[in-house]
Motif scaffolding. Structure first.
Motif, PDB file in Angstrom:
ATOM      1  N   GLU A  33       0.822  -1.215   0.000  1.00 54.50           N
ATOM      2  CA  GLU A  33       0.000   0.000   0.000  1.00 54.50           C
ATOM      3  C   GLU A  33       0.853   1.261   0.000  1.00 54.50           C
ATOM      4  N   THR A  34       2.150   1.132   0.380  1.00 61.52           N
ATOM      5  CA  THR A  34       3.010   2.326   0.424  1.00 61.52           C
ATOM      6  C   THR A  34       3.729   2.510  -0.911  1.00 61.52           C
ATOM      7  N   VAL A  35       4.666   1.604  -1.214  1.00 59.29           N
ATOM      8  CA  VAL A  35       5.421   1.640  -2.469  1.00 59.29           C
ATOM      9  C   VAL A  35       5.667   0.191  -2.904  1.00 59.29           C
ATOM     10  N   ASN A  61      22.111  -0.681   4.939  1.00 61.75           N
ATOM     11  CA  ASN A  61      21.093  -0.300   5.919  1.00 61.75           C
ATOM     12  C   ASN A  61      20.317  -1.555   6.291  1.00 61.75           C
ATOM     13  N   PRO A  62      19.852  -1.608   7.555  1.00 58.15           N
ATOM     14  CA  PRO A  62      18.999  -2.753   7.891  1.00 58.15           C
ATOM     15  C   PRO A  62      17.687  -2.669   7.122  1.00 58.15           C
ATOM     16  N   LEU A  63      17.161  -3.823   6.743  1.00 58.74           N
ATOM     17  CA  LEU A  63      15.943  -3.877   5.930  1.00 58.74           C
ATOM     18  C   LEU A  63      14.734  -4.276   6.766  1.00 58.74           C
ATOM     19  N   ILE A  64      13.564  -3.871   6.323  1.00 52.74           N
ATOM     20  CA  ILE A  64      12.323  -4.263   6.991  1.00 52.74           C
ATOM     21  C   ILE A  64      11.905  -5.649   6.517  1.00 52.74           C
ATOM     22  N   SER A  65      11.550  -6.523   7.468  1.00 50.30           N
ATOM     23  CA  SER A  65      11.020  -7.845   7.122  1.00 50.30           C
ATOM     24  C   SER A  65       9.499  -7.784   7.134  1.00 50.30           C
ATOM     25  N   HIS A  66       8.892  -8.360   6.096  1.00 49.18           N
ATOM     26  CA  HIS A  66       7.438  -8.280   5.901  1.00 49.18           C
ATOM     27  C   HIS A  66       6.777  -9.624   6.195  1.00 49.18           C
ATOM     28  N   PHE A  67       5.600  -9.552   6.824  1.00 48.76           N
ATOM     29  CA  PHE A  67       4.871 -10.747   7.259  1.00 48.76           C
ATOM     30  C   PHE A  67       3.388 -10.592   6.922  1.00 48.76           C
ATOM     31  N   PRO A 116      21.039  -6.368  16.855  1.00 51.36           N
ATOM     32  CA  PRO A 116      20.252  -7.298  17.663  1.00 51.36           C
ATOM     33  C   PRO A 116      18.743  -7.038  17.548  1.00 51.36           C
ATOM     34  N   SER A 117      18.387  -6.043  16.746  1.00 45.70           N
ATOM     35  CA  SER A 117      16.971  -5.696  16.578  1.00 45.70           C
ATOM     36  C   SER A 117      16.520  -6.026  15.159  1.00 45.70           C
ATOM     37  N   ILE A 118      15.200  -5.986  14.959  1.00 47.07           N
ATOM     38  CA  ILE A 118      14.645  -6.284  13.636  1.00 47.07           C
ATOM     39  C   ILE A 118      13.433  -5.394  13.392  1.00 47.07           C
ATOM     40  N   ALA A 119      13.310  -4.891  12.172  1.00 46.42           N
ATOM     41  CA  ALA A 119      12.135  -4.106  11.790  1.00 46.42           C
ATOM     42  C   ALA A 119      11.122  -5.037  11.135  1.00 46.42           C
ATOM     43  N   VAL A 120       9.884  -5.011  11.634  1.00 45.46           N
ATOM     44  CA  VAL A 120       8.837  -5.902  11.108  1.00 45.46           C
ATOM     45  C   VAL A 120       7.621  -5.078  10.686  1.00 45.46           C
ATOM     46  N   ARG A 121       6.951  -5.566   9.629  1.00 48.98           N
ATOM     47  CA  ARG A 121       5.786  -4.845   9.122  1.00 48.98           C
ATOM     48  C   ARG A 121       4.818  -5.816   8.476  1.00 48.98           C
ATOM     49  N   VAL A 122       3.523  -5.536   8.647  1.00 53.21           N
ATOM     50  CA  VAL A 122       2.451  -6.289   7.989  1.00 53.21           C
ATOM     51  C   VAL A 122       1.749  -5.330   7.031  1.00 53.21           C
ATOM     52  N   ALA A 140      12.312  -9.702   3.130  1.00 51.70           N
ATOM     53  CA  ALA A 140      12.952  -8.391   3.267  1.00 51.70           C
ATOM     54  C   ALA A 140      12.610  -7.591   2.022  1.00 51.70           C
ATOM     55  N   ALA A 141      12.190  -6.340   2.208  1.00 51.37           N
ATOM     56  CA  ALA A 141      11.783  -5.563   1.025  1.00 51.37           C
ATOM     57  C   ALA A 141      11.946  -4.067   1.243  1.00 51.37           C
ATOM     58  N   PRO A 142      13.031  -3.511   0.727  1.00 49.45           N
ATOM     59  CA  PRO A 142      13.121  -2.049   0.640  1.00 49.45           C
ATOM     60  C   PRO A 142      12.358  -1.593  -0.599  1.00 49.45           C
ATOM     61  N   LEU A 179       4.218   6.628  -0.104  1.00 47.73           N
ATOM     62  CA  LEU A 179       5.238   7.077   0.839  1.00 47.73           C
ATOM     63  C   LEU A 179       5.549   5.881   1.736  1.00 47.73           C
ATOM     64  N   GLU A 180       6.838   5.665   2.051  1.00 51.37           N
ATOM     65  CA  GLU A 180       7.205   4.504   2.864  1.00 51.37           C
ATOM     66  C   GLU A 180       6.569   4.551   4.260  1.00 51.37           C
ATOM     67  N   SER A 181       6.549   3.388   4.896  1.00 50.91           N
ATOM     68  CA  SER A 181       5.909   3.255   6.209  1.00 50.91           C
ATOM     69  C   SER A 181       6.618   4.088   7.287  1.00 50.91           C
ATOM     70  N   THR A 182       5.859   4.445   8.295  1.00 45.17           N
ATOM     71  CA  THR A 182       6.408   5.040   9.518  1.00 45.17           C
ATOM     72  C   THR A 182       7.225   3.970  10.242  1.00 45.17           C
ATOM     73  N   LEU A 194      11.736   6.724  14.030  1.00 41.80           N
ATOM     74  CA  LEU A 194      12.956   6.710  13.211  1.00 41.80           C
ATOM     75  C   LEU A 194      12.714   7.260  11.817  1.00 41.80           C
ATOM     76  N   ARG A 195      11.498   7.071  11.319  1.00 46.03           N
ATOM     77  CA  ARG A 195      11.171   7.558   9.976  1.00 46.03           C
ATOM     78  C   ARG A 195       9.706   7.962   9.956  1.00 46.03           C
ATOM     79  N   PRO A 196       9.424   9.225   9.666  1.00 46.01           N
ATOM     80  CA  PRO A 196       8.021   9.632   9.589  1.00 46.01           C
ATOM     81  C   PRO A 196       7.357   9.003   8.377  1.00 46.01           C
TER      82      PRO A 196
HETATM   83  O1  TXA Z   1       6.824   1.220   3.188  1.00 50.13           O
HETATM   84  C1  TXA Z   1       7.834   0.564   3.425  1.00 50.13           C
HETATM   85  O2  TXA Z   1       8.246   0.393   4.593  1.00 50.13           O
HETATM   86  C2  TXA Z   1       8.580  -0.077   2.253  1.00 50.13           C
HETATM   87  C3  TXA Z   1       7.638  -1.104   1.610  1.00 50.13           C
HETATM   88  C4  TXA Z   1       8.289  -1.836   0.468  1.00 50.13           C
HETATM   89  O3  TXA Z   1       7.174  -2.003   2.586  1.00 50.13           O
HETATM   90  N1  TXA Z   1       9.787  -0.697   2.719  1.00 50.13           N
HETATM   91  C5  TXA Z   1      10.859   0.010   3.124  1.00 50.13           C
HETATM   92  O4  TXA Z   1      11.863  -0.804   3.613  1.00 50.13           O
HETATM   93  O5  TXA Z   1      10.941   1.204   3.065  1.00 50.13           O
HETATM   94  P1  TXA Z   1      13.347  -0.410   3.913  1.00 50.13           P
HETATM   95  O6  TXA Z   1      14.038  -1.730   4.145  1.00 50.13           O
HETATM   96  O7  TXA Z   1      13.915   0.445   2.846  1.00 50.13           O
HETATM   97  O8  TXA Z   1      13.321   0.408   5.240  1.00 50.13           O
HETATM   98  C6  TXA Z   1      14.537   0.517   5.905  1.00 50.13           C
HETATM   99  C7  TXA Z   1      14.466   1.460   7.066  1.00 50.13           C
HETATM  100  C8  TXA Z   1      15.880   1.867   7.454  1.00 50.13           C
HETATM  101  O9  TXA Z   1      16.277   3.035   6.805  1.00 50.13           O
HETATM  102  C9  TXA Z   1      15.761   2.069   8.930  1.00 50.13           C
HETATM  103  O10 TXA Z   1      15.319   3.363   9.180  1.00 50.13           O
HETATM  104  C10 TXA Z   1      14.659   1.140   9.345  1.00 50.13           C
HETATM  105  O11 TXA Z   1      13.938   0.782   8.189  1.00 50.13           O
HETATM  106  N2  TXA Z   1      15.161  -0.080   9.982  1.00 50.13           N
HETATM  107  C11 TXA Z   1      15.154  -1.330   9.510  1.00 50.13           C
HETATM  108  N3  TXA Z   1      15.664  -2.200  10.392  1.00 50.13           N
HETATM  109  C12 TXA Z   1      16.007  -1.488  11.468  1.00 50.13           C
HETATM  110  C13 TXA Z   1      16.584  -1.808  12.727  1.00 50.13           C
HETATM  111  N4  TXA Z   1      16.912  -3.055  13.075  1.00 50.13           N
HETATM  112  N5  TXA Z   1      16.781  -0.793  13.574  1.00 50.13           N
HETATM  113  C14 TXA Z   1      16.443   0.460  13.250  1.00 50.13           C
HETATM  114  N6  TXA Z   1      15.899   0.823  12.082  1.00 50.13           N
HETATM  115  C15 TXA Z   1      15.685  -0.127  11.207  1.00 50.13           C
END
Ligand code: TXA
Ligand code: MG
Length: 326
Positions: A33-35, A61-67, A116-122, A140-142, A179-182, A194-196
């Protein structure tokens, strides 16, 4: 040798093909729904290295894991009360939570950049969730664009930016939010933005009944921990561009790369890639750094790594690892 790019408009068959490719370690761009996201199996380090290669990112950069749902995410991240409240209020939706990574998580170090942390999103997109369910593993999906370019909101944008660097694009039409997720960090007792994004600090604050700290205005709140050397710098001193052992330091472990790398005289040698393959080295990078830090030696020496392709991101990481500790 990139295989030809497949672009398929969403259908059940296209979805099954995309899920099969993800399970096979290939890159698949898919709508959220974002990008559009550039997806890879988050548990497969070679697949995740492929994301960085395709995006030509100059750093890891660490990536967001999607579920597909909260329970799938909770198999890899530790949810506290706050995380559960936010998940209940905003998932599926444009909110990513940074939580402690579970010890038994199979998500690879490259996905989380060794943190030691992980970013998760649904995500709140039917096709995305169906794909996540069918792939049956964390993805994982940037955003699916080359580094520094604008985020893609149509399959055409993805094709124009990434071309054959991606195996398949699952075309689900234009993204709604654009626009990417908060991103909210819940790894401390504060709530740090961390990200608006589409979900505002006020909305989060209202659900949790506490203040939300803005990373930008607070020195203690890392905006992007992936950029902070102290966050996961090894405990041992790190020496770059090492071609011979430094006897004044004592025993060193060498992180070696490429067939011409001179390994003689080092107490231990850990290979990033024997053949000099930058993708293999990227996939091994964080695991090898952790391993090196556990060696009974006095220092970590890193052999020269060519500054091209993924070597740029690898060298960026190594420079941070070698930077003076704050
Ligand atoms: O809308 C979105 O979130 C898009 C769509 C495709 O889902 N995905 C996205 O993912 O923007 P990505 O991997 O580009 O987001 C990475 C950002 C990093 O710049 C950082 O700010 C944060 O997520 N991040 C990820 N893992 C982190 C962690 N372990 N600790 C802190 N920040 C983290
Ligand atoms: Mg992006």
């Amino acid at each position: 040798m990139s295989p030809a790019l497949t672009i398929r408009v969403y259908s059940e068959g296209a979805l099954a093909q995309a899920a099969g490719k993800l399970r096979a370690g290939e890159l698949v761009a898919f709508p959220t729904e974002t990008v559009y996201g550039l997806g890879a199996d988050a548990t497969n380090k070679d697949a995740v290295a492929g994301i960085f290669a395709a995006k030509q990112r100059p750093s890891f950069n660490p990536l967001i894991s999607h579920f597909p749902d909260r329970d799938a995410a909770a198999r890899h991240a530790v949810f506290d009360d706050r995380a559960d409240k936010l998940a209940a209020a905003f998932w599926p939706g444009a909110l990513s939570l940074v939580l402690p990574k579970r010890d038994d998580s199979t998500i690879c170090d490259l996905t989380t950049a060794g943190l030691p942390s992980i970013a998760v999103r649904v995500p709140a997109h039917d096709i995305a969730r169906a794909l996540l369910r069918a792939a049956d593993r964390p993805i994982a999906a940037p955003s699916a664009n080359r580094s520094g370019r604008i985020s893609p909101t149509t399959a055409g944008h993805v094709a124009a930016s990434l071309g054959n660097a991606v195996s398949m694009i699952l075309d689900g039409g234009p993204c709604g939010v654009g626009l990417e997720s908060t991103v909210v960090d819940l790894t401390t007792d504060r709530v740090v933005l961390l990200r608006p994004g589409g979900i505002t600090a006020e909305q989060i604050s209202a659900v949790l009944g506490c203040d939300v700290v803005m990373a930008e205005t607070d020195d203690d709140a890392p905006k992007s921990p992936g950029m902070m050397s102290s966050h996961y710098a090894p405990g041992l001193p790190v020496r770059l561009n090492a071609t011979t052992p430094d006897r004044t330091i004592g025993d060193e472990v060498l992180l070696a790369f490429g067939p011409d790398c001179a390994t003689g005289g080092f107490a231990q040698v850990l290979w990033l890639s024997k053949s000099g393959n930058d993708r293999e080295a990227a996939a091994n990078l964080f695991a090898v750094l952790h391993q090196a830090d556990q060696c009974r030696v006095k220092g970590i020496a890193i052999c020269p790594i060519p500054d091209n392709g993924l070597g740029i991101a690898i060298n960026d990481r190594m420079k941070r690892a070698a930077a003076p500790r704050g």
